[in-house]
Design an enzyme around this catalytic site. Structure first.
Site, PDB file in Angstrom:
ATOM      1  N   GLU A 115      -2.690  -1.282   5.118  1.00  0.00           N
ATOM      2  CA  GLU A 115      -1.686  -2.043   6.177  1.00  0.00           C
ATOM      3  C   GLU A 115      -0.060  -1.564   7.102  1.00  0.00           C
ATOM      4  OE1 GLU A 115      -2.277  -4.680   6.901  1.00  0.00           O
ATOM      5  OE2 GLU A 115      -3.069  -5.638   4.122  1.00  0.00           O
ATOM      6  N   HIS A 175      -2.283   0.672  -3.882  1.00  0.00           N
ATOM      7  CA  HIS A 175      -3.526  -0.507  -4.060  1.00  0.00           C
ATOM      8  C   HIS A 175      -4.247  -0.875  -5.217  1.00  0.00           C
ATOM      9  CE1 HIS A 175      -7.751  -1.331  -2.679  1.00  0.00           C
ATOM     10  NE2 HIS A 175      -6.956  -1.595  -1.650  1.00  0.00           N
TER      11      HIS A 175
HETATM   12  C1  LIG Z   1      -1.557  -3.872  -2.980  1.00  0.00           C
HETATM   13  C2  LIG Z   1      -0.450  -4.092  -4.488  1.00  0.00           C
HETATM   14  C3  LIG Z   1      -0.669  -5.405  -4.653  1.00  0.00           C
HETATM   15  C4  LIG Z   1      -1.397  -3.423  -5.511  1.00  0.00           C
HETATM   16  O1  LIG Z   1      -1.065  -4.069  -6.230  1.00  0.00           O
HETATM   17  P1  LIG Z   1      -1.841  -3.782  -8.281  1.00  0.00           P
HETATM   18  O2  LIG Z   1      -2.563  -3.487  -8.624  1.00  0.00           O
HETATM   19  O3  LIG Z   1      -1.064  -4.915  -9.134  1.00  0.00           O
HETATM   20  O4  LIG Z   1      -0.157  -2.848  -8.739  1.00  0.00           O
HETATM   21  P2  LIG Z   1       0.374  -2.496  -9.620  1.00  0.00           P
HETATM   22  O5  LIG Z   1       1.145  -3.962  -9.796  1.00  0.00           O
HETATM   23  O6  LIG Z   1       0.002  -3.071 -11.282  1.00  0.00           O
HETATM   24  O7  LIG Z   1       1.777  -1.753  -9.691  1.00  0.00           O
HETATM   25  C5  LIG Z   1       2.039  -0.685 -10.847  1.00  0.00           C
HETATM   26  C6  LIG Z   1       3.606   0.253 -10.625  1.00  0.00           C
HETATM   27  O8  LIG Z   1       3.835   0.803  -9.755  1.00  0.00           O
HETATM   28  C7  LIG Z   1       5.008  -0.374  -8.692  1.00  0.00           C
HETATM   29  N1  LIG Z   1       4.127  -0.728  -7.504  1.00  0.00           N
HETATM   30  C8  LIG Z   1       2.987  -0.615  -6.634  1.00  0.00           C
HETATM   31  N2  LIG Z   1       2.428  -1.389  -5.317  1.00  0.00           N
HETATM   32  C9  LIG Z   1       4.087  -0.327  -5.590  1.00  0.00           C
HETATM   33  C10 LIG Z   1       5.055  -0.571  -4.428  1.00  0.00           C
HETATM   34  N3  LIG Z   1       4.686  -1.259  -2.785  1.00  0.00           N
HETATM   35  N4  LIG Z   1       6.124  -0.233  -3.977  1.00  0.00           N
HETATM   36  C11 LIG Z   1       6.661  -0.460  -5.060  1.00  0.00           C
HETATM   37  N5  LIG Z   1       6.359  -0.128  -6.063  1.00  0.00           N
HETATM   38  C12 LIG Z   1       5.037  -0.555  -6.311  1.00  0.00           C
HETATM   39  C13 LIG Z   1       5.123  -1.661  -9.483  1.00  0.00           C
HETATM   40  O9  LIG Z   1       5.696  -2.232  -8.834  1.00  0.00           O
HETATM   41  C14 LIG Z   1       4.153  -1.680 -10.358  1.00  0.00           C
HETATM   42  O10 LIG Z   1       5.334  -1.108 -11.424  1.00  0.00           O
HETATM   43  P3  LIG Z   1       5.940  -1.718 -12.948  1.00  0.00           P
HETATM   44  O11 LIG Z   1       4.388  -0.539 -13.957  1.00  0.00           O
HETATM   45  O12 LIG Z   1       7.442  -1.195 -13.661  1.00  0.00           O
HETATM   46  O13 LIG Z   1       5.390  -3.151 -13.369  1.00  0.00           O
HETATM   47  C15 LIG Z   1       0.868  -3.182  -4.654  1.00  0.00           C
HETATM   48  O14 LIG Z   1       0.897  -1.835  -4.361  1.00  0.00           O
HETATM   49  C16 LIG Z   1       1.865  -4.211  -3.573  1.00  0.00           C
HETATM   50  O15 LIG Z   1       2.205  -5.248  -3.545  1.00  0.00           O
HETATM   51  N6  LIG Z   1       1.566  -2.871  -2.733  1.00  0.00           N
HETATM   52  C17 LIG Z   1       2.906  -3.520  -1.604  1.00  0.00           C
HETATM   53  C18 LIG Z   1       2.017  -4.345  -0.961  1.00  0.00           C
HETATM   54  C19 LIG Z   1       0.762  -4.522   0.001  1.00  0.00           C
HETATM   55  O16 LIG Z   1       1.029  -3.210   0.834  1.00  0.00           O
HETATM   56  N7  LIG Z   1       0.244  -5.045  -0.419  1.00  0.00           N
HETATM   57  C20 LIG Z   1      -0.930  -4.512   0.992  1.00  0.00           C
HETATM   58  C21 LIG Z   1      -2.328  -4.429   0.438  1.00  0.00           C
HETATM   59  S1  LIG Z   1      -4.007  -3.293   0.993  1.00  0.00           S
END
Ligand SMILES: CC(C)(COP(=O)(O)OP(=O)(O)OC[C@H]1O[C@@H](n2cnc3c(N)ncnc32)[C@H](O)[C@@H]1OP(=O)(O)O)[C@@H](O)C(=O)NCCC(=O)NCCS
Length: 385
Positions: free
Chosen positions: A322, A268
């Site tokens: 979720e 998140h």
């Molecule tokens: C929710 C979400 C979009 C937040 O995104 P964000 O704040 O931009 O987080 P980041 O993408 O900066 O994540 C940082 C790192 O952790 C990793 N990471 C974050 N969530 C992850 C997950 N669910 N699975 C695997 N790796 C994850 C990212 O790949 C990133 O790695 P990197 O630094 O090597 O690129 C992200 O955690 C995600 O895509 N989760 C899965 C989808 C989901 O559950 N969505 C519902 C949201 S309520």
């Protein structure tokens, strides 16, 4: 828009830190707030745990729109207003009927919500009455679409039923069991608002241009549809189905993370600990699912957290809302592709509350960008390029 962070280091570092607008404050709000470090969510001053266990979705709508929980007379008036506003205008029903049966349900909701706005000439400065209208008719749109795509007749809303019960009734034509109504109502309470998330921000940006409420809500549906926001629970179902057995949890997760895949339902932008809504939904999922399925979900959660935090200790990745939403929504009989639309049925209350707040003290939201292209190019006529 004001920035909470001051430029530090080089300009490049500063602009990179704005990528994704982390920590940028775009509005002052009294509607809700996420305390990411503590794992807390409040709606207008109330902790989400209190509301989830005691309030109905209709009470929460009143809280978000008016800033206080309704007294008995206020709740009665709101219930009557919501129940009287559920039927769709003929033009919106015609649009619903015209959609191909394989339309994505979020596309159907977005399209028909837009048709309601056009048919009813939802225009001018957004009002409380317009918010009631849109919240009231969202379940009618989703249930109507769900039935038509299966070749079934539409079912008229039942004014004797509350918001959650009536949605389930319009989907099936059967009065739903009390435990399903309670589960769905609690889900609707939990998802009704969540600070300055992407779809709420979208709605506020549109509102800030002095556009109409239907336009704000249609834009917000578009933002919610993406898998990084509201599209994830459907994908959680697919993920758990693919994992299939407890024995397959470790290899499946290792393989996904080794190939840089994302685990749906984890991580998140704001929370640095478990999402409080996930804690509540986990308890509900335990009650609602078979012991085998719950063992699969809980085993996946435990190993995913362990592995994500081993690989990204600085991020502190935990379960988000979720993950268990998928189990809870399945348990009340919803098909996975209706999960995002059911999220929207809840969140439209928060979107409209934010729009009403934005227009009460509006200033156009118009951020700046950093130009990263070239300058000074000379125009070359087409036959010379
Ligand atoms: C929710 C979400 C979009 C937040 O995104 P964000 O704040 O931009 O987080 P980041 O993408 O900066 O994540 C940082 C790192 O952790 C990793 N990471 C974050 N969530 C992850 C997950 N669910 N699975 C695997 N790796 C994850 C990212 O790949 C990133 O790695 P990197 O630094 O090597 O690129 C992200 O955690 C995600 O895509 N989760 C899965 C989808 C989901 O559950 N969505 C519902 C949201 S309520």
């Amino acid at each position: 828009m004001t920035s909470a962070t001051k430029p530090e280091g080089s300009a490049k570092q500063f602009y990179e830190s704005l990528n994704g607008l982390d920590d940028v404050v775009v509005a002052a709000t009294k509607v809700s707030h996420v305390f990411g470090e503590e794992g807390r969510l409040i709606y207008s001053g109330y902790e989400i745990n209190q509301l989830a266990s005691q309030a109905t979705y209709e009470e929460v709508c009143h809280l978000l729109w008016k800033g206080h929980l309704p007294n008995a007379a206020e709740l009665d008036a709101l219930n009557r207003a919501l129940r009287s506003q559920r039927t769709l205008p003929a033009a919106a029903v015609a649009v619903l009927r015209a959609l191909p049966s394989d339309t994505n349900p979020m596309d159907a909701l977005r399209t028909v919500a837009s048709a309601v706005g056009a048919a009813e000439r939802i225009a001018g400065k957004p009002t409380f009455e317009q918010a009631v209208r849109l919240v009231a008719c969202f379940p009618t749109i989703v249930a109507g679409f769900s039935r038509l795509r299966q070749g079934q007749d539409l079912i008229a809303p039942d004014p004797e039923l509350g918001h959650a019960a009536n949605y389930l009734f319009m989907l099936t034509g059967q009065r739903p069991p009390e435990n399903h109504v309670k589960s769905l109502d609690t889900y609707l309470v939990l998802l009704a608002d969540h600070g300055m998330n992407a779809s709420t921000f979208t709605a506020r940006v549109i509102a800030s241009t002095e556009s109409d409420l239907a336009s704000c809500i249609v834009g917000a549906i578009g933002a919610l549809k993406g898998p990084l926001h509201g599209g994830a629970p459907e994908l959680v179902s697919g993920m758990l189905k693919e994992i299939g057995t407890v024995d397959n949890i470790k290899p499946w997760i290792d393989n996904t993370l080794n190939s840089h895949g994302k685990l749906m339902g984890f991580g998140h932008r704001i929370y640095r600990t478990t999402d409080p809504r996930a804690e509540i939904l986990r308890d509900m999922a335990k009650q609602a699912s078979t012991p085998e399925f719950f063992a699969l979900a809980k085993g996946t959660e435990d190993y995913a957290i362990e592995e994500l935090n081993k690989r990204k200790p600085e991020r502190r990745l935990y379960t988000n809302v979720e993950f268990y939403s998928a189990t809870v929504l399945s348990s009340v009989g919803l098909s996975p592709d209706l999960f995002p639309t059911t999220f929207a049925i809840s969140r439209v209350a928060g979107w409209s509350a934010h729009v009403l707040e934005q227009v009460a003290n509006n200033r156009l939201i118009r951020p700046q960008s950093k130009y990263a292209g070239e300058q000074g190019k000379l125009f070359i006529p087409i036959n010379a390029r």
